[in-house]
Structure formats: C-alpha cells, structure tokens
Design a protein around this motif. Structure first.
Motif, short mmCIF file in Angstrom:
data_model
loop_
_atom_site.label_atom_id
_atom_site.label_comp_id
_atom_site.label_asym_id
_atom_site.label_seq_id
_atom_site.Cartn_x
_atom_site.Cartn_y
_atom_site.Cartn_z
N PHE A 1 0.67 -1.21 0.01
CA PHE A 1 0.01 0.04 -0.01
C PHE A 1 0.75 1.26 0.02
O PHE A 1 0.24 2.36 -0.34
N GLY A 2 2.24 1.20 0.32
CA GLY A 2 2.85 2.29 0.24
C GLY A 2 3.13 3.22 1.45
O GLY A 2 2.47 2.98 2.44
N LEU A 3 3.84 4.32 1.29
CA LEU A 3 4.11 5.12 2.29
C LEU A 3 2.98 6.04 2.83
O LEU A 3 2.97 6.12 3.94
N LEU A 4 2.27 6.32 1.92
CA LEU A 4 1.16 7.07 2.21
C LEU A 4 0.12 6.43 3.20
O LEU A 4 -0.36 7.02 4.21
N ILE A 5 -0.22 5.11 2.86
CA ILE A 5 -0.94 4.41 3.82
C ILE A 5 -0.43 4.18 5.19
O ILE A 5 -0.93 4.04 6.24
N CYS A 6 1.19 4.03 5.10
CA CYS A 6 1.69 3.78 6.31
C CYS A 6 1.55 4.79 7.16
O CYS A 6 1.28 4.81 8.40
N LEU A 7 1.75 6.21 6.66
CA LEU A 7 1.59 7.26 7.48
C LEU A 7 0.20 7.46 7.82
O LEU A 7 -0.19 8.11 9.00
N PHE A 8 -0.97 6.95 7.04
CA PHE A 8 -2.24 7.05 7.51
C PHE A 8 -2.42 6.05 8.78
O PHE A 8 -3.15 6.69 9.83
N ILE A 9 -1.85 5.18 8.70
CA ILE A 9 -2.17 4.17 9.94
C ILE A 9 -1.40 4.80 11.15
O ILE A 9 -2.02 4.83 12.14
N LEU A 10 -0.24 5.22 10.99
CA LEU A 10 0.64 5.94 11.97
C LEU A 10 -0.36 7.24 12.66
O LEU A 10 -0.21 7.35 13.81
N GLY A 11 -0.87 7.88 11.58
CA GLY A 11 -1.80 8.95 11.94
C GLY A 11 -2.86 8.61 12.79
O GLY A 11 -3.30 9.44 13.76
N LEU A 12 -3.69 7.33 12.59
CA LEU A 12 -4.65 6.94 13.39
C LEU A 12 -4.21 6.62 14.76
O LEU A 12 -4.82 6.86 15.87
N PHE A 13 -3.23 5.84 15.04
CA PHE A 13 -2.45 5.73 16.28
C PHE A 13 -2.46 7.09 16.97
O PHE A 13 -2.81 7.08 18.36
N THR A 14 -1.64 8.02 16.46
CA THR A 14 -1.51 9.23 16.84
C THR A 14 -2.78 9.76 17.37
O THR A 14 -2.70 10.54 18.52
N PHE A 15 -3.72 10.01 16.38
CA PHE A 15 -5.11 10.52 16.67
C PHE A 15 -5.56 9.96 17.96
O PHE A 15 -6.15 10.67 18.79
N VAL A 16 -5.59 8.45 18.18
CA VAL A 16 -6.52 7.92 19.18
C VAL A 16 -5.55 8.62 20.66
O VAL A 16 -6.30 8.86 21.64
N VAL A 17 -4.35 8.50 20.69
CA VAL A 17 -3.59 8.76 21.74
C VAL A 17 -3.80 10.38 22.04
O VAL A 17 -4.17 10.65 23.10
N VAL A 18 -3.65 11.06 21.17
CA VAL A 18 -3.61 12.67 21.22
C VAL A 18 -5.11 12.87 21.52
O VAL A 18 -5.33 13.81 22.58
N ARG A 19 -6.03 12.48 20.99
CA ARG A 19 -7.69 12.74 21.36
C ARG A 19 -7.87 12.24 22.85
O ARG A 19 -8.86 12.87 23.36
N GLY A 20 -7.34 11.16 23.15
CA GLY A 20 -7.73 10.58 24.45
C GLY A 20 -7.27 11.67 25.44
O GLY A 20 -7.68 11.89 26.37
N LEU A 21 -5.78 11.96 25.25
CA LEU A 21 -5.21 12.91 26.13
C LEU A 21 -5.90 14.20 26.30
O LEU A 21 -6.23 14.81 27.51
N MET A 22 -6.63 14.94 25.09
CA MET A 22 -7.34 16.19 25.10
C MET A 22 -8.74 15.84 25.86
O MET A 22 -9.10 16.78 26.45
N ARG A 23 -9.21 14.65 25.64
CA ARG A 23 -10.58 14.44 26.44
C ARG A 23 -10.52 14.59 28.05
O ARG A 23 -11.29 14.76 28.68
N LEU A 24 -9.08 14.19 28.40
CA LEU A 24 -8.83 14.36 29.72
C LEU A 24 -8.42 15.66 30.53
O LEU A 24 -8.45 15.81 31.55
N LEU A 25 -8.38 16.49 29.41
CA LEU A 25 -7.84 18.05 30.16
C LEU A 25 -9.16 18.45 31.02
O LEU A 25 -8.94 19.48 31.77
N ALA A 26 -10.34 18.23 30.70
CA ALA A 26 -11.69 18.66 31.43
C ALA A 26 -12.09 17.66 32.52
O ALA A 26 -12.98 17.86 33.05
N GLU A 27 -11.33 16.60 32.66
CA GLU A 27 -11.76 15.48 33.74
C GLU A 27 -10.96 15.88 35.12
O GLU A 27 -9.90 16.47 35.18
N THR A 28 -11.88 15.68 35.99
CA THR A 28 -11.53 16.19 37.72
C THR A 28 -11.32 14.74 38.41
O THR A 28 -10.60 14.90 39.44
#
Length: 384
Positions: free
Chosen positions: A279-306
């Motif tokens: 699938f090439g470099l572009l799909i590899c970067l897309f998969i990497l982006g999915l993992f990064t998105f899950v981690v970053v979005r999860g951390l962002m959701r915690l900013l309002a958590e008490t």
C-alpha cells in the motif's frame, strides 16, 4: 435509524456520550486488520504447510469480530464498572500468567502460553497490561486522596507491580515487562509524585534494562543484532526494509507483494512491512496517524476531567496503546531492536487482539461524557 439526543435508552445515552471520533479511528484500524490478514496470512499459511491457505484469515475474522463486540460492550460501563471488571480481570490474568510458569507451553525458551481445551493457545499476560493499568490507577488515586493512610495503597500497588514484574521476568517476557513498567511509571508521574522519587524510579528502570542485557541471553542477542548485525542475523529486518523500499510511495498493489512469501511472521510482528510494500508510504503514514490521533484525542479528552482515577487509568491505557504501536512499527523499520509485539488491531493474533479491545473498551468507557451526578441521571439532562 438515527438516534436523537432525547433518546434515553442505554444505546441512546451511550451514542451521545461516547467519543465517536476515537471509536471511528479504532474501527478503521480493525478494518485494516481484516485487509492485512487477507493480504499476508495466505502466504504464511502456505509456507508453514497449514491445512488451508485461509486458516489465519478465518480465525482473524472471528478474533476481530469478537474484539469489536468486547470493545463496544465494555464501553457501556461506568468508571466504577470498569474498576470492578479490571480487578476481576487482573486477578484472573495474574493467576493464569503464574500458571504458565508451571504448565505453560515452552516456545524458544520462554513459557508465555497456555494450551486450553476448546480455546486453543492463550497468552494471559496480554490481559495483565490493561487490567493492571486500571487497578494501579485506582490504587494510586486512593493513595493520593487518603492522607496519612495513603501509604497502605502505595504498599499494595508497589507490591502488585513487583509481583507482576517477577512473574514476567520468570517467563521471561522482558518486552511485556518494559511496557508494564513504562505505563506504571507514567501513571506515577502524572499523579504528581515528587520528581526525585520519579527520577529514582526511572534510574531503577534503566538499571533493570541494563541488567536484562547481561542476564538474559535472548535480550543480549537481539541488542547485539540491532547494533552490529552479526552474520545476517537481521534477516527479518533486512527483508522488512526491502519491502518498504519496494512499496515506495503508492505500493505495488493489494496482494501483489512478494516479501511476505519469505518474511517470517509477515501476518503478525512484521505486518507493517507488508502494508509498506503493498500500500506504500501514504497508507503507512495514515495508519501512523490513526494511532497518533487515538492517543492525542484521548489525552485532550482528559483535560476537562477532574477524577484522578479516570485520568490515571486513561493515561495508562493510552500510553500502553501508543507504546505497543511504536514498538511494532519501529522494530520493522530497524529503529529499535526487534521485539515480538503485535501492531494493535492490524496484526494477526487472538489474545493480543482481544486484550487490546479490552483496554480500548476501558478507555472509551472512562472518557465518555458523564453528568456530575452520574450516568443514571442522563435521561434528565445533558452530558458533561
């Protein structure tokens, strides 16, 4: 049928409170898991002389379907329900992991698997990771809020960590121990423990890694192979790098890859190389982006958590998820020594896929928007 915000059913409340973007990213990874096992597994099955070329694919369809159901079901739980399930899961997984030392199947000098009737092979230590992250978060939060009596919770959590570390060391599974230790230290750091203590724990961890190099032959061999590449010892990595090179930017096309025919564990530990070739470099970067998105979005959701317990548990689960993905991809790219660790949801595997789904189910449950008075009041108002 669309669900309205006025829907007070369990499904309706879940739909409007769960992080649908994270859920979508995880399901996209599950989709890639189907695609990649279909691309890589038949060649592996044929090479090892399996009874059917589709053996691994059929099994993975079942594993991923079960994982999706597990993730969705657990995401319905409240934080208290997550804690209870994690406690039960941790106790069961720890007992089964200890059992591997006595009755486990020995593979390449390590005892990590149990052969169970009807279920086949099971690696119970995979389930220790998410369950211990939640249990440790609960105990650390209790220690932080219990005042002078907090030392009891600290003693318990440190004792449990020591027991887990001892069992994993005895198997031995140093890679798993590294992940568990990193997650635990991350939770201790996020809890706001004195930096001197954190530094001391970090030094202890580094000392443990150095000690593992001199004590465990397989650890020393892998590090030496990574640093010096003695006599073609990096065969798998060399083939993986050749696969990435052949794929280029756009890939050679689904099913057209050639390296999977000679690459050991092309459907599991080195599935990322198959992605790169077909699938090439572009799909590899897309998969990497999915993992990064899950981690970053999860951390962002915690900013309002008490709730400290929720913060620590979710932070630990996100660290575990991101670290496992990094180890797999970095090993394939020869950035770190090789380690037999799957790429979450994308690699073939039963125990690992279900355990990852368990952890992500915990995460989705913990990061749901909840009312200050609890989820039971969701029918009378909005979500926090």
């Amino acid at each position: 049928m669309a669900l309205s915000r006025a829907d007070t059913s369990t499904l309706g409340r879940w739909w409007w409170s769960v992080d649908r973007w994270t859920l979508a990213a995880l399901l996209t990874l599950v989709f890639f898991g189907y695609v990649m096992v279909l691309a890589a597994a038949p060649a592996v099955a044929e090479r090892i002389g399996a009874s059917s070329r589709n053996m691994f694919f059929v099994r993975q369809v079942v594993y991923l379907a079960g994982a999706s159901a597990v993730m969705a079901g657990i995401s319905l739980l409240s934080p208290k329900g997550v804690k209870r399930l994690a406690l039960l899961g941790f106790a069961g997984a720890l007992l089964l992991t200890m059992a591997t030392l006595v009755i486990g199947a020995e593979v390449k000098g390590a005892r990590r698997w149990l052969n169970l009737p009807m279920l086949g092979s099971l690696q119970p230590s995979e389930f220790l990771k998410p369950c211990f992250a939640v249990v440790a978060a609960w105990l650390i939060a209790e220690a932080k809020t219990a005042g002078r009596r907090g030392w009891v919770a600290w003693a318990i959590v440190l004792g449990l960590y020591g027991l887990v570390a001892l069992v994993l060391q005895r198997q031995p599974d140093i890679g798993m121990l590294l992940v568990v230790t990193t997650v635990f230290f991350t939770q201790v750091f996020v809890a706001g423990i004195n930096l001197a203590i954190v530094a001391a724990l970090g030094g202890l961890g580094v000392s443990g890694l150095v000690g593992a190099y001199f004590v465990f032959h397989h650890v020393q061999r892998r590090v030496d192979q990574f640093l010096f590449g003695e006599g073609g010892a990096n065969y798998q990595v060399d083939v993986a790098l050749e696969a990435f090179g052949a794929g280029g930017m756009m890939g050679v096309g689904p099913g057209e890859g050639r390296m999977k025919n000679v690459l050991p564990d092309a459907h599991a530990d080195f599935v990322f190389a198959v992605v790169g070739e077909e699938f090439g470099l572009l799909i590899c970067l897309f998969i990497l982006g999915l993992f990064t998105f899950v981690v970053v979005r999860g951390l962002m959701r915690l900013l309002a958590e008490t709730d400290l317990y929720v913060i620590l548990a979710a932070a630990g689960l996100l660290t575990q998820f991101g670290l496992q993905a990094f180890i797999n991809m970095a090993s394939s790219l020869h950035l770190i020594p090789t380690k037999g660790m799957t790429l979450p949801f994308v690699s073939y595997g039963g125990s690992s896929v279900i355990a990852i789904a368990l952890g992500m189910g915990f995460l989705l449950a913990l990061t749901r928007r909840r009312m200050n008075r609890g989820e039971e009041g969701a029918a009378q108002g909005g979500y926090r």
